[in-house]
Design a protein around this motif. Structure first.
Motif, PDB file in Angstrom:
ATOM      1  N   THR A  73      67.886 -46.780 -71.026  1.00 56.68           N
ATOM      2  CA  THR A  73      66.533 -46.595 -71.542  1.00 56.68           C
ATOM      3  C   THR A  73      66.131 -45.140 -71.388  1.00 56.68           C
ATOM      4  O   THR A  73      66.373 -44.529 -70.337  1.00 56.68           O
ATOM      5  N   ASP A  74      65.568 -44.573 -72.437  1.00 57.91           N
ATOM      6  CA  ASP A  74      65.118 -43.179 -72.405  1.00 57.91           C
ATOM      7  C   ASP A  74      63.596 -43.088 -72.303  1.00 57.91           C
ATOM      8  O   ASP A  74      63.003 -42.082 -72.670  1.00 57.91           O
ATOM      9  N   MET A  75      62.969 -44.167 -71.806  1.00 55.60           N
ATOM     10  CA  MET A  75      61.520 -44.218 -71.723  1.00 55.60           C
ATOM     11  C   MET A  75      60.951 -43.062 -70.911  1.00 55.60           C
ATOM     12  O   MET A  75      59.925 -42.476 -71.251  1.00 55.60           O
ATOM     13  N   LEU A  76      61.644 -42.686 -69.832  1.00 55.12           N
ATOM     14  CA  LEU A  76      61.175 -41.587 -68.992  1.00 55.12           C
ATOM     15  C   LEU A  76      61.760 -40.260 -69.429  1.00 55.12           C
ATOM     16  O   LEU A  76      61.029 -39.279 -69.612  1.00 55.12           O
ATOM     17  N   VAL A  77      63.081 -40.216 -69.624  1.00 55.63           N
ATOM     18  CA  VAL A  77      63.742 -38.943 -69.894  1.00 55.63           C
ATOM     19  C   VAL A  77      63.269 -38.327 -71.205  1.00 55.63           C
ATOM     20  O   VAL A  77      63.091 -37.110 -71.300  1.00 55.63           O
ATOM     21  N   LEU A  80      60.182 -36.108 -70.861  1.00 56.11           N
ATOM     22  CA  LEU A  80      60.239 -34.946 -69.990  1.00 56.11           C
ATOM     23  C   LEU A  80      60.413 -33.672 -70.804  1.00 56.11           C
ATOM     24  O   LEU A  80      60.912 -33.704 -71.934  1.00 56.11           O
ATOM     25  N   PRO A  81      60.017 -32.517 -70.256  1.00 58.29           N
ATOM     26  CA  PRO A  81      60.323 -31.248 -70.930  1.00 58.29           C
ATOM     27  C   PRO A  81      61.823 -30.974 -70.917  1.00 58.29           C
ATOM     28  O   PRO A  81      62.600 -31.700 -70.292  1.00 58.29           O
ATOM     29  N   CYS A  88      67.938 -34.120 -65.188  1.00 62.10           N
ATOM     30  CA  CYS A  88      68.369 -35.522 -65.168  1.00 62.10           C
ATOM     31  C   CYS A  88      69.804 -35.658 -65.671  1.00 62.10           C
ATOM     32  O   CYS A  88      70.591 -36.440 -65.127  1.00 62.10           O
ATOM     33  N   LEU A  89      70.145 -34.892 -66.700  1.00 60.68           N
ATOM     34  CA  LEU A  89      71.505 -34.964 -67.233  1.00 60.68           C
ATOM     35  C   LEU A  89      72.529 -34.488 -66.210  1.00 60.68           C
ATOM     36  O   LEU A  89      73.577 -35.109 -66.019  1.00 60.68           O
ATOM     37  N   VAL A  90      72.225 -33.381 -65.544  1.00 64.59           N
ATOM     38  CA  VAL A  90      73.157 -32.849 -64.545  1.00 64.59           C
ATOM     39  C   VAL A  90      73.314 -33.823 -63.384  1.00 64.59           C
ATOM     40  O   VAL A  90      74.437 -34.105 -62.931  1.00 64.59           O
ATOM     41  N   ASP A 158      68.295 -30.405 -77.887  1.00 72.78           N
ATOM     42  CA  ASP A 158      67.334 -31.249 -77.168  1.00 72.78           C
ATOM     43  C   ASP A 158      67.652 -32.733 -77.342  1.00 72.78           C
ATOM     44  O   ASP A 158      67.458 -33.526 -76.414  1.00 72.78           O
ATOM     45  N   GLU A 159      68.136 -33.124 -78.536  1.00 72.56           N
ATOM     46  CA  GLU A 159      68.485 -34.535 -78.758  1.00 72.56           C
ATOM     47  C   GLU A 159      69.697 -34.948 -77.937  1.00 72.56           C
ATOM     48  O   GLU A 159      69.786 -36.078 -77.458  1.00 72.56           O
ATOM     49  N   GLU A 160      70.658 -34.024 -77.750  1.00 68.95           N
ATOM     50  CA  GLU A 160      71.871 -34.349 -77.006  1.00 68.95           C
ATOM     51  C   GLU A 160      71.629 -34.421 -75.505  1.00 68.95           C
ATOM     52  O   GLU A 160      72.489 -34.921 -74.770  1.00 68.95           O
ATOM     53  N   LEU A 161      70.486 -33.939 -75.040  1.00 69.63           N
ATOM     54  CA  LEU A 161      70.196 -33.990 -73.615  1.00 69.63           C
ATOM     55  C   LEU A 161      69.895 -35.410 -73.149  1.00 69.63           C
ATOM     56  O   LEU A 161      69.984 -35.699 -71.954  1.00 69.63           O
ATOM     57  N   VAL A 162      69.528 -36.291 -74.068  1.00 71.22           N
ATOM     58  CA  VAL A 162      69.289 -37.699 -73.736  1.00 71.22           C
ATOM     59  C   VAL A 162      70.539 -38.466 -74.151  1.00 71.22           C
ATOM     60  O   VAL A 162      70.698 -38.864 -75.296  1.00 71.22           O
TER      61      VAL A 162
END
Length: 205
Positions: A73-77, A80-81, A88-90, A158-162
């Protein structure tokens, strides 16, 4: 160049998965037909199909990592900025690398222990069964390190960060909620009477 090699490698893995599935279908279906029609069977069918199923599972997980097909779920991530998404990804990749190392160590130990153990039907080394975990860990670890380096060097959009995908049920639920919200907003705007803002005259007693 590296991305091209990874794409070709994943296509090769998908080809192996397809071949393994084809062999599984032939073994299982052929064994059923032989048992009911000729009172016979393929002795290695059950054992080999089980081993192939395990290998297909782990090889499919490698391609899933490459395609960022993790269910989550990407509800939180997603809210985020950019810096928060990178953090979060790291952290997520460091945790996955640690778990991958634990999986590699356990699979390697089991493969060494069972190197001289023969399977009861095929007579093959049982280490082949546990080597699937070793193969997955090596491939997954390489892909995770590559994604982590791309994130640290700012090569991800930015899209690939999630790097998660909502499940189909969750995506359908969110689409339904958005549709209901639009219909509610449209209905609310049309339900106002033209005289709704006109003050009513005072009633006489």
């Amino acid at each position: 160049m590296l991305n091209t090699l990874i794409d070709r490698y994943c296509r090769f893995i998908n080809l192996l998965i397809a071949l393994a599935l084809a062999v599984m279908v032939v073994l299982v279906f052929g064994n059923v037909v032989l048992r009911y029609a000729f009172n016979s069977g393929i002795a290695i069918s059950e054992e080999l199909s089980r081993w192939l199923f395990v290998w297909v599972t782990f090889l499919g997980a490698v391609t899933a990592i490459k395609e960022n097909a993790h269910l989550g779920t990407d509800m939180l991530v997603s809210r985020l900025p950019v810096m928060g998404k990178k953090v979060c990804l790291v952290l997520g990749h460091l945790l996955m690398l640690y778990i991958t190392w634990l999986f590699f160590d356990g699979s390697w130990q089991q493969a060494k222990i069972n190197w001289d153990v023969q399977a009861p039907v095929t007579g093959a080394s049982v280490a082949i069964f546990y080597s699937s975990g070793v193969a997955f860990s090596v491939c997954a670890g390489f892909l995770l390190v590559l994604q982590l380096l791309r994130a640290l060097t700012g090569q991800l959009s930015d899209e690939e960060l999630v790097m998660v995908k909502e499940s189909e049920e969750q995506a359908e639920l969110e689409a339904l909620q958005a549709e209901l919200a639009r219909e509610s907003a449209a209905g609310g705007s049309q339900s106002h009477s033209p005289l709704g803002d006109t003050p009513l005259p005072h009633s006489r007693r």
